[in-house]
Write an enzyme that holds these catalytic residues in place. Sequence first.
Site, mmCIF file in Angstrom:
data_model
loop_
_atom_site.group_PDB
_atom_site.id
_atom_site.type_symbol
_atom_site.label_atom_id
_atom_site.label_comp_id
_atom_site.label_asym_id
_atom_site.label_seq_id
_atom_site.Cartn_x
_atom_site.Cartn_y
_atom_site.Cartn_z
ATOM 1 N N GLU A 110 5.548 6.104 7.106
ATOM 2 C CA GLU A 110 4.886 7.377 6.831
ATOM 3 C C GLU A 110 3.441 7.347 7.308
ATOM 4 O O GLU A 110 2.801 6.286 7.312
ATOM 5 C CB GLU A 110 4.918 7.651 5.322
ATOM 6 N N CYS A 130 5.827 -4.065 3.909
ATOM 7 C CA CYS A 130 4.687 -4.989 3.870
ATOM 8 C C CYS A 130 5.145 -6.257 3.169
ATOM 9 O O CYS A 130 5.929 -6.209 2.225
ATOM 10 C CB CYS A 130 3.529 -4.361 3.098
ATOM 11 N N CYS A 134 1.674 -6.747 -3.068
ATOM 12 C CA CYS A 134 0.762 -6.317 -4.147
ATOM 13 C C CYS A 134 1.582 -5.560 -5.198
ATOM 14 O O CYS A 134 2.359 -4.661 -4.856
ATOM 15 C CB CYS A 134 -0.343 -5.420 -3.603
ATOM 16 N N CYS A 137 1.702 -1.510 -5.638
ATOM 17 C CA CYS A 137 1.892 -0.719 -4.419
ATOM 18 C C CYS A 137 3.373 -0.534 -4.109
ATOM 19 O O CYS A 137 4.132 -1.502 -4.056
ATOM 20 C CB CYS A 137 1.182 -1.446 -3.271
ATOM 21 N N GLY A 175 1.806 -1.234 5.233
ATOM 22 C CA GLY A 175 1.596 -2.499 5.925
ATOM 23 C C GLY A 175 0.169 -3.006 5.850
ATOM 24 O O GLY A 175 -0.755 -2.293 5.455
ATOM 25 N N GLU A 176 0.022 -4.267 6.217
ATOM 26 C CA GLU A 176 -1.287 -4.932 6.267
ATOM 27 C C GLU A 176 -1.658 -5.032 7.760
ATOM 28 O O GLU A 176 -1.061 -5.807 8.510
ATOM 29 C CB GLU A 176 -1.168 -6.310 5.606
ATOM 30 N N SER A 207 -8.257 -1.413 7.295
ATOM 31 C CA SER A 207 -8.246 -1.914 5.925
ATOM 32 C C SER A 207 -7.464 -3.222 5.861
ATOM 33 O O SER A 207 -6.458 -3.385 6.544
ATOM 34 C CB SER A 207 -7.573 -0.849 5.047
ATOM 35 N N SER A 229 -9.595 -4.550 0.459
ATOM 36 C CA SER A 229 -9.010 -4.241 -0.850
ATOM 37 C C SER A 229 -9.333 -5.386 -1.797
ATOM 38 O O SER A 229 -8.778 -6.480 -1.658
ATOM 39 C CB SER A 229 -7.496 -4.087 -0.732
ATOM 40 N N HIS A 305 -2.363 5.350 -9.042
ATOM 41 C CA HIS A 305 -1.267 6.296 -9.201
ATOM 42 C C HIS A 305 -0.052 5.539 -9.719
ATOM 43 O O HIS A 305 0.423 4.616 -9.062
ATOM 44 C CB HIS A 305 -0.967 6.983 -7.863
ATOM 45 N N CYS A 348 -2.914 6.818 -2.258
ATOM 46 C CA CYS A 348 -3.014 5.362 -2.111
ATOM 47 C C CYS A 348 -1.937 4.642 -2.916
ATOM 48 O O CYS A 348 -1.773 4.907 -4.105
ATOM 49 C CB CYS A 348 -4.366 4.878 -2.614
HETATM 50 FE FE1 SF4 Z 1 0.754 -4.251 1.600
HETATM 51 FE FE2 SF4 Z 1 -1.518 -2.853 1.281
HETATM 52 FE FE3 SF4 Z 1 0.579 -2.410 -0.322
HETATM 53 FE FE4 SF4 Z 1 -0.757 -4.715 -0.554
HETATM 54 S S1 SF4 Z 1 -1.558 -2.645 -0.960
HETATM 55 S S2 SF4 Z 1 1.489 -4.473 -0.506
HETATM 56 S S3 SF4 Z 1 -1.310 -5.079 1.598
HETATM 57 S S4 SF4 Z 1 0.508 -2.031 1.898
#
Ligand code: SF4
Length: 357
Positions: A110, A130, A134, A137, A175-176, A207, A229, A305, A348
Amino acid sequence: MKEKLLGMTLGELKSAAQACGLKPFVGAQLADWLYAKRVGSWDRMANISKAARQALAQRYDLGVSAPVGTAVSSDGTKKYLFKVSARTPDRTGAHPDIPDAGVDGERFVESVMIPDDDRFTLCVSSQAGCRMGCKFCMTGRNGFHGQLDAADILNQFLSIDEAASLTNTVFMGMGEPLDNYDAVARVIEVLTAPWGFAWSPKRITVSTIGVLPTLKKFLDGQRCHLAVSLHNPFPEERLEMMPVQKAWDIRDVIGLIREYDFSGQRRVSFEYTMFAGFNDDKRHADALIRLLRGLECRVNLIRFHKIPDFPYDCASDQAMAAFRDRLNNHQILCTIRASRGEDILAACGMLAGQHAD
Ligand code: SF4
């Protein structure tokens, strides 16, 4: 599978033209259509002969594809869903504490377009899923489904209704980005090159949660802004939510950032999602002040959120305001970031890449 033209540099596009028996200037025409004019269809490339287009199309794909879904928020934020050709990555050099949870099947990502007066910011995805895991997320919850190539990332810029109006981009989608650095660096080259989108690096923010080896590459090789982050200044507490802390300690990440100059055009910001009773009190604010003291930076506080089965709630408005004021009173510029697109799961931490009918 045919090679994609989208994502190629000017030199590579010229070589691609020559590989089809065409003059190198056809490569420059392709760059002009794809990157300057943002035209993603062979038929509209009017100054390239039909025979040349056919020769190119036999060997190459343009790499441009329309989104397969859209959703529009009441605040004007728009979420796009793309089908991508993600690949499971090579694990060479990967840190053992960062798992690989690739699964087969169709991949979707997305992108979120955020309008704000005359500013149109695109939040792009750099991976399908990802592997950073985290806990707060949705993308991390759903696991890792492969790397996007430069074409998959650039297509998010080219194939949306607002392609011609975009003013900024943030690599903060799924993703990272620094776990897919080569593709991201290539996209930045296309975005900033005079033969590409010709954007200033100031329009781009990348980021990261702190992938140390590629963060150094990024800081040495790129001039765009950095967002880190952070979310908790205490390493043992940060580890509870962010497995990456075990691989690369946030103190080492900040130590590396301190070696670079952020007093000029390039800026660094720290993202801090606020959870009630976890990271929102004076003790955390003071530790954060100590961690960032003397660094030219900004801290963005982000509302959490809620996601299913996650025990924490968002910090209260009062706690967020007190936290912000304490940082500002200690000369650390801090703001509470406005939340956008929550009603379409575009805010986010909410991107899941789910294919809805
Ligand atoms: Fe991946 Fe960013 Fe979500 Fe962490 S916050 S799992 S790095 S997408």
